[in-house]
Enzyme design. Structure first.
Site, PDB file in Angstrom:
ATOM      1  N   HIS A 208       0.800  -1.232   0.000  1.00 58.87           N
ATOM      2  CA  HIS A 208       0.000   0.000   0.000  1.00 58.87           C
ATOM      3  C   HIS A 208       0.829   1.277   0.000  1.00 58.87           C
ATOM      4  O   HIS A 208       0.286   2.353  -0.197  1.00 58.87           O
ATOM      5  CB  HIS A 208      -0.932   0.042   1.218  1.00 58.87           C
TER       6      HIS A 208
HETATM    7  C1  UD1 Z   1      -1.572   5.975   5.495  1.00 58.72           C
HETATM    8  C2  UD1 Z   1      -0.206   6.483   5.957  1.00 58.72           C
HETATM    9  C3  UD1 Z   1       0.824   5.387   5.805  1.00 58.72           C
HETATM   10  C4  UD1 Z   1       0.390   4.131   6.521  1.00 58.72           C
HETATM   11  C5  UD1 Z   1      -1.012   3.737   6.087  1.00 58.72           C
HETATM   12  C6  UD1 Z   1      -1.502   2.605   6.938  1.00 58.72           C
HETATM   13  C7  UD1 Z   1       0.159   8.874   5.556  1.00 58.72           C
HETATM   14  C8  UD1 Z   1       0.869   9.867   4.722  1.00 58.72           C
HETATM   15  N1  UD1 Z   1       0.227   7.598   5.127  1.00 58.72           N
HETATM   16  O1  UD1 Z   1      -1.454   5.663   4.117  1.00 58.72           O
HETATM   17  O2  UD1 Z   1       2.049   5.829   6.371  1.00 58.72           O
HETATM   18  O3  UD1 Z   1       1.298   3.110   6.219  1.00 58.72           O
HETATM   19  O4  UD1 Z   1      -1.917   4.840   6.251  1.00 58.72           O
HETATM   20  O5  UD1 Z   1      -2.489   1.855   6.306  1.00 58.72           O
HETATM   21  O6  UD1 Z   1      -0.429   9.223   6.547  1.00 58.72           O
HETATM   22  N2  UD1 Z   1      -8.956   4.914   1.722  1.00 58.72           N
HETATM   23  C9  UD1 Z   1     -10.212   4.391   1.718  1.00 58.72           C
HETATM   24  N3  UD1 Z   1     -10.747   3.992   2.919  1.00 58.72           N
HETATM   25  C10 UD1 Z   1     -10.099   4.115   4.093  1.00 58.72           C
HETATM   26  C11 UD1 Z   1      -8.809   4.670   4.077  1.00 58.72           C
HETATM   27  C12 UD1 Z   1      -8.244   5.058   2.880  1.00 58.72           C
HETATM   28  O7  UD1 Z   1     -10.863   4.268   0.684  1.00 58.72           O
HETATM   29  O8  UD1 Z   1     -10.649   3.730   5.138  1.00 58.72           O
HETATM   30  C13 UD1 Z   1      -8.365   5.319   0.432  1.00 58.72           C
HETATM   31  C14 UD1 Z   1      -8.781   6.739   0.019  1.00 58.72           C
HETATM   32  O9  UD1 Z   1      -8.953   6.778  -1.343  1.00 58.72           O
HETATM   33  C15 UD1 Z   1      -7.541   7.543   0.349  1.00 58.72           C
HETATM   34  C16 UD1 Z   1      -6.414   6.529   0.080  1.00 58.72           C
HETATM   35  O10 UD1 Z   1      -6.967   5.276   0.478  1.00 58.72           O
HETATM   36  O11 UD1 Z   1      -7.450   8.695  -0.407  1.00 58.72           O
HETATM   37  C17 UD1 Z   1      -5.151   6.777   0.851  1.00 58.72           C
HETATM   38  O12 UD1 Z   1      -5.448   6.945   2.234  1.00 58.72           O
HETATM   39  P1  UD1 Z   1      -4.485   7.828   3.137  1.00 58.72           P
HETATM   40  O13 UD1 Z   1      -4.967   7.788   4.529  1.00 58.72           O
HETATM   41  O14 UD1 Z   1      -4.229   9.152   2.515  1.00 58.72           O
HETATM   42  O15 UD1 Z   1      -3.096   7.077   3.028  1.00 58.72           O
HETATM   43  P2  UD1 Z   1      -2.739   5.534   3.207  1.00 58.72           P
HETATM   44  O16 UD1 Z   1      -2.257   5.010   1.917  1.00 58.72           O
HETATM   45  O17 UD1 Z   1      -3.843   4.822   3.885  1.00 58.72           O
HETATM   46  N1  UDP Z   2      -3.575  -5.313   9.131  1.00 62.40           N
HETATM   47  C1  UDP Z   2      -4.853  -5.783   9.412  1.00 62.40           C
HETATM   48  N2  UDP Z   2      -5.629  -6.192   8.376  1.00 62.40           N
HETATM   49  C2  UDP Z   2      -5.216  -6.152   7.073  1.00 62.40           C
HETATM   50  C3  UDP Z   2      -3.912  -5.679   6.798  1.00 62.40           C
HETATM   51  C4  UDP Z   2      -3.107  -5.256   7.856  1.00 62.40           C
HETATM   52  O1  UDP Z   2      -5.242  -5.853  10.576  1.00 62.40           O
HETATM   53  O2  UDP Z   2      -5.994  -6.520   6.191  1.00 62.40           O
HETATM   54  C5  UDP Z   2      -2.734  -4.872  10.238  1.00 62.40           C
HETATM   55  C6  UDP Z   2      -1.389  -5.528  10.321  1.00 62.40           C
HETATM   56  O3  UDP Z   2      -1.481  -6.789  10.984  1.00 62.40           O
HETATM   57  C7  UDP Z   2      -0.580  -4.508  11.093  1.00 62.40           C
HETATM   58  C8  UDP Z   2      -1.164  -3.199  10.626  1.00 62.40           C
HETATM   59  O4  UDP Z   2      -2.424  -3.505  10.054  1.00 62.40           O
HETATM   60  O5  UDP Z   2      -0.803  -4.628  12.482  1.00 62.40           O
HETATM   61  C9  UDP Z   2      -0.251  -2.598   9.609  1.00 62.40           C
HETATM   62  O6  UDP Z   2      -0.866  -1.520   9.024  1.00 62.40           O
HETATM   63  P1  UDP Z   2      -0.492  -1.023   7.574  1.00 62.40           P
HETATM   64  O7  UDP Z   2       0.266  -2.062   6.849  1.00 62.40           O
HETATM   65  O8  UDP Z   2      -1.733  -0.506   6.982  1.00 62.40           O
HETATM   66  O9  UDP Z   2       0.418   0.249   7.890  1.00 62.40           O
HETATM   67  P2  UDP Z   2       1.965   0.448   8.200  1.00 62.40           P
HETATM   68  O10 UDP Z   2       2.353  -0.455   9.315  1.00 62.40           O
HETATM   69  O11 UDP Z   2       2.714   0.198   6.930  1.00 62.40           O
HETATM   70  O12 UDP Z   2       2.053   1.893   8.561  1.00 62.40           O
END
Ligand code: UD1
Ligand code: UDP
Length: 358
Positions: A208
């Site tokens: 992601h």
């Molecule tokens: C964010 C964090 C990243 C972290 C990740 C965990 C930042 C800059 N990035 O990235 O460090 O690893 O969360 O998962 O803060 N979206 C949905 N539904 C949701 C959430 C997100 O549809 O519930 C979609 C939306 O289109 C959104 C895109 O995902 O625009 C990105 O979401 P965003 O929170 O900006 O960044 P992540 O990629 O989730």
């Molecule tokens: N995770 C979860 N369900 C999923 C994918 C990830 O519960 O379908 C959990 C995972 O076990 C870990 C956390 O989400 O505890 C990691 O989050 P993510 O990879 O979104 O973010 P990052 O750690 O890269 O910031």
């Protein structure tokens, strides 16, 4: 017994990994009678399977506020979060604002707090990838610069902070161990498997991060590597909504099994059962180690360098052949998982205890 509250903590969380980290810390905070915790959810993650499921499965108290800031560019998201968090801090007047990790939620809350002269306590302080192209690196470095309490997961984090000159009388730097290790230990007895069929042997993958998904050629390479591996060993992927949307735009052919994000208890089940993890997640790299599963991390570098040193994790570029080669290598590797890299499982207690006494 009546609580004698003398310290108010405002925890600001908003993204999936923060719910998991806060789950274990908030439970410990509740045990200290002098602490009161107010949770603000910025709304950064908002789908039920990216947010509600963690509050339910991990029994996190419902947030007192949900700011519903999401689906925006970095600047717009950060700006709106600062504005809205500030409004609440002016009402709640906490002694300390507690933030986690390196998301836009983390930096926004820290900025809102420090400008109101409220102390910022940062969990996972001092982590570094030294790659300023990553939004996470910007967020964590800047958050450290405006924090005064640094809860560090590893000795390496303390080394990084020391090297950057953070050691001064006004900064409190505490080696706690990693709260994700606490979470893995605490929730493992409650692990579940997803309700659908999971193969006996499989590779678990999550992708992601912005650096792998915003570049079409990189994501296409990664997907074709997973497609190729799937011919030898089934690959399954709970897909992050960011990745799902981008894959739909690109129209990539996917041969392996993709499904909606799962809850944390299902994730522990999958992690324990799989033969290999292929990910770009920060948290999943560590969780693979906790359950003694090898990991290939598709990133140029990782802030969790002790995983690489231990041989349990190997970095791969987004090149298809590199991913396949590293995955095959890790599937055959004999790895020693005995070293305790992330503390003793009491990181959350150490954090709450420090907050209670500071
Ligand atoms: C964010 C964090 C990243 C972290 C990740 C965990 C930042 C800059 N990035 O990235 O460090 O690893 O969360 O998962 O803060 N979206 C949905 N539904 C949701 C959430 C997100 O549809 O519930 C979609 C939306 O289109 C959104 C895109 O995902 O625009 C990105 O979401 P965003 O929170 O900006 O960044 P992540 O990629 O989730
Ligand atoms: N995770 C979860 N369900 C999923 C994918 C990830 O519960 O379908 C959990 C995972 O076990 C870990 C956390 O989400 O505890 C990691 O989050 P993510 O990879 O979104 O973010 P990052 O750690 O890269 O910031």
């Amino acid at each position: 017994m009546l609580k004698k509250i003398n310290k108010k903590i405002t925890t600001v969380i908003g993204a999936r990994p923060q719910f998991i980290k806060a789950a274990v810390v908030s439970r410990e905070i509740a045990r200290f009678k002098n602490l009161q915790e107010i949770i603000i959810h910025t709304g950064q993650h908002y789908d039920a399977n990216m947010s509600d499921v963690f509050f339910r499965q991990m029994q996190i108290s419902q947030p007192a506020y949900n700011l519903s800031v999401n689906n925006l560019s970095h600047g717009a998201m950060t700006g709106r979060m600062i504005e809205k968090v500030e409004e609440i801090l002016l009402i709640e007047k906490p002694d300390i604002v507690l933030v986690y990790g390196d998301t836009n939620t983390t930096l926004s809350a820290a900025l809102a707090a420090v400008k109101l002269h409220i102390k910022v306590a940062h969990v996972e302080a001092g982590m570094r990838s030294y790659d300023k192209k990553m939004p996470e690196e910007i967020n964590r470095v800047l958050t450290d610069h405006i924090s005064s309490i640094f809860f560090c997961s590893t000795k390496q984090a303390i080394k990084n902070l020391t090297k950057e000159g953070f050691t001064s009388a006004k900064n409190e730097i505490v080696l706690t161990g990693d709260v994700m290790y606490d979470a893995s230990i605490f929730f493992s007895p409650y692990m579940q498997m997803p309700a659908f069929d999971i193969p006996d042997k499989f590779v678990l993958s999550t992708i992601h991060r912005e650096e792998n998904t915003s570049d079409c050629s990189k994501l296409t390479e990664i997907i074709s590597a997973l497609n190729a591996l799937h011919k030898d060993i089934p690959v399954i992927m709970p897909v992050h909504p960011r990745t799902k949307k981008i894959l739909q735009q690109y129209g990539c052919e996917i041969l392996f099994t993709m499904f909606e994000p799962v809850g944390y208890l299902q994730m522990i089940g999958l992690l324990k059962k799989c033969s290999l993890v292929i990910t770009d997640s920060g948290g999943l790299q560590k969780e693979a180690y906790f359950v003694e599963t090898p990991c290939v991390t598709i990133r140029e570098q990782t802030e969790w360098i002790e995983l690489i040193d231990s041989g349990a994790n190997i970095l791969a570029t987004s090149n298809k052949n590199d991913i396949i080669k590293k995955a095959k290598h890790m599937l055959k590797s004999k790895i020693n998982f005995q070293r305790k890299l992330y503390g003793d499982g009491n990181a959350a207690f150490k954090i709450a205890s420090f907050l209670s006494n500071v």
